[in-house]
Design an enzyme around this catalytic site. Structure first.
Site, PDB file in Angstrom:
ATOM      1  N   TYR A  51       8.909   1.981   5.771  1.00 58.42           N
ATOM      2  CA  TYR A  51       8.607   2.584   4.467  1.00 58.42           C
ATOM      3  C   TYR A  51       9.547   3.749   4.231  1.00 58.42           C
ATOM      4  CZ  TYR A  51       4.215  -0.089   4.302  1.00 58.42           C
ATOM      5  OH  TYR A  51       3.285  -1.088   4.250  1.00 58.42           O
ATOM      6  N   GLU A  52       9.883   4.011   2.963  1.00 61.88           N
ATOM      7  CA  GLU A  52      10.914   5.011   2.687  1.00 61.88           C
ATOM      8  C   GLU A  52      10.448   6.433   3.009  1.00 61.88           C
ATOM      9  OE1 GLU A  52      11.728   4.041  -1.328  1.00 61.88           O
ATOM     10  OE2 GLU A  52      10.070   5.198  -2.138  1.00 61.88           O
ATOM     11  N   SER A  53       9.160   6.600   3.307  1.00 66.00           N
ATOM     12  CA  SER A  53       8.688   7.908   3.743  1.00 66.00           C
ATOM     13  C   SER A  53       9.192   8.245   5.143  1.00 66.00           C
ATOM     14  CB  SER A  53       7.158   7.924   3.737  1.00 66.00           C
ATOM     15  OG  SER A  53       6.651   6.839   4.487  1.00 66.00           O
ATOM     16  N   GLY A  54       9.860   7.313   5.804  1.00 63.93           N
ATOM     17  CA  GLY A  54      10.436   7.598   7.116  1.00 63.93           C
ATOM     18  C   GLY A  54       9.674   6.983   8.270  1.00 63.93           C
TER      19      GLY A  54
END
Lengths: 253, 272
Positions: A51-54
């Site tokens: 996920y692009e939240s890391g």
């Protein structure tokens, strides 16, 4: 005998079937996240969700409402910063599948999530914007798109290209220097579309049970091409439906 | 060394009318209490910067604090639109809102350049999209070594960055963990910074995957327990998903929004 199911459930199940064990998948929130986690709980327990939240290798036991829900961090193999996700993991081509949704998609699978209306400064509808999608669509080895099909979402040309599919046709991705091969399939509530190998135009290759090619054409804003060997999607199995419904019940919990 | 202040003192000292203001937080650790104090203190003409402007920016925009937004995704995650943001862009209410629009990769690299003391960053991005035609801060650049054409974006060097973290020690060293988005880079890119924390402790025991911002690298630290609600602080609170859903109805209508802000922000003293 399969239980009754909705068109949305068929869409999510068909999308989940695009992921395989070991696939490294960059997951957008909403329909892609639901489908990716359905895959993880059915056919592809070893799919790697990013996920692009890391959060790399997130294994949530319930559906996150947002891409930064705590359950993603708690279950991830590692949590990295946002610059690292994009620069170290996405940009060099380490990710197999970008799993995206869209507000609008066009015949060349270009995606719009920015504005509805042709005047950017004075839009009819202001959408959320790009997020991670432009670089996901550019740099993942391939892209899977999932969205509901209507004449308003499937348009001849998107009002704004937020993320590139095939641009204006064959050769455009190479000309632009995009490293990934672009959208491989688009999964809708009517069926499955794929780019024609010659023209790059999205073409109907499978219809879901209960839908016809005519239904899909009526829900498309350009004269939709239909594959000569049009398939019928396998209906959801009892297991797929059961897992999906249990997951949906946990959304944002 | 960071100065430990109250939240109202910190906002008064750090945030001025006309400033370029960053309040980062990627779902986790969003500095809501600080945003509410900015609204109460009536700041105006702010250039707001954030990758994912969500509810707190919707509130700042709807209360007329902002004249410009630099961003890459403006929505209510998992719920839908930011209605105050849309009303400002579509109808100029309560004020026109100038946009400078990027992608996440571009914004992340702009902070990275700012934190690194560089004038710009280079990435593979935006190519073939309609964003460069609308955003002047996306330009092509040729690699001097290979001749490849890449994309350049200018550094972000805000006047002030505000973030929320789990805790600080009495010297003002700040510790945070969990999903940390781009907060470290955003603080290091800024001229001034204010970090609100859940608590101040005598000593920081180590946490897996922690980030520590040393006291010499920040300006102000203020205690604001629960200061990220309805976002969350891992180890302290859970995300209030219900509120994100409720915000859709609260924010849809101008009067309902103004009434909610009056009751829940304007008439409330800050915590601590």
């Amino acid at each position: 005998m399969t239980a009754a199911y909705t068109a949305d459930e068929m869409m999510t199940v068909a999308a989940a079937r695009q992921l395989h064990n070991g696939t490294v998948c960059f997951v957008g929130i909403g329909l892609p996240s639901t489908a990716a986690n359905l895959a993880r709980f059915t056919r592809a327990p070893d799919v790697v969700l990013i996920y692009e939240s890391g959060t790399l290798g997130a294994k949530p036991d319930r559906l996150p409402l947002s891409i930064g829900d705590g359950i993603l961090a708690e279950t991830a193999d590692v949590v990295v910063s946002v610059p690292e996700v994009f620069n170290y993991w996405l940009q060099p081509g380490r990710i197999d599948v970008g799993f995206l949704s869209a507000a609008q998609i066009d015949r060349y699978a270009n995606i719009n999530t920015t504005v509805i209306g042709t005047d950017y400064r004075n839009p009819k509808v202001r959408l959320p914007g790009a997020g991670g999608a432009p670089e996901i669509a550019a740099s993942c080895r391939e892209v899977v798109v999932v969205l509901r099909q209507t004449p308003r979402t499937f348009v001849d040309r998107v009002d704004f290209i937020t993320s590139v599919g095939f641009g204006r046709g064959p050769g455009d991705r190479r000309r632009l220097g995009l490293s990934g091969s672009g959208p491989r399939v688009v999964i809708t509530d009517f069926g499955i579309l794929s780019p024609d190998p010659e023209t790059c135009e999205l073409t109907l290759v499978s219809v879901h049970p209960g839908s016809t090619a005519e239904d899909a054409r009526a829900a498309t804003g350009w004269p939709l091409g239909v594959s000569t060997d049009l398939a019928t999607t396998d209906p959801p199995t009892d297991e797929e439906l059961d897992v999906l419904r249990r997951l949906e019940a946990t959304k944002g919990a | 060394m960071a100065e430990i202040v109250s939240l109202p003192e910190g906002i008064a000292a750090a945030v001025h009318d006309g400033d370029t203001l960053v309040m980062e937080g990627f779902t986790h650790l969003i500095p809501f209490a600080a945003g509410h104090e900015i609204i109460r203190q009536g700041r105006r003409d702010l250039t707001l910067v954030r990758m994912t402007p969500d509810l707190v920016y919707d509130q700042l925009i709807g209360m007329g604090c902002a004249s410009k937004l630099i961003f890459s995704w403006g929505g209510n995650p998992g719920v839908g639109s930011l209605h105050r943001f849309r009303d400002a862009v579509e109808n100029a209410w309560p004020l026109p809102l100038e946009l400078e629009e990027h992608s996440h990769a571009g914004m992340a690299n702009r902070y990275l350049a700012g934190a690194s003391g560089l004038p710009f960053a280079v990435l593979r991005g935006y190519v073939g999209t309609d964003l460069p035609a609308q955003t002047d801060t996306i330009r092509p650049i040729t690699c001097p070594f290979t001749g490849e054409v890449l994309t350049a974006v200018p550094a972000l060097s805000p006047d002030v960055t505000i973030i929320h973290a789990q805790r600080a020690d009495r010297k003002g060293n700040v510790q945070m963990w969990g999903i940390l988005g781009v907060q470290k880079e955003a603080v290091l890119a800024a001229k001034r910074s204010l970090i609100t924390v859940e608590e101040i402790v005598d000593s920081l025991d180590h946490k897996p995957q922690e980030v520590v911002l040393p006291s010499f690298a920040t300006t102000y630290v203020a205690v604001a327990p629960g200061g990220s609600h309805p976002s969350y602080a891992q180890g302290y609170s859970l995300r209030d998903n219900g509120f994100y859903t409720e915000w859709d109805a609260i924010s849809k209508d101008r009067d309902t929004f103004l009434r909610w802000m009056d009751e829940n922000v304007m008439r409330r003293a800050p915590a601590a």
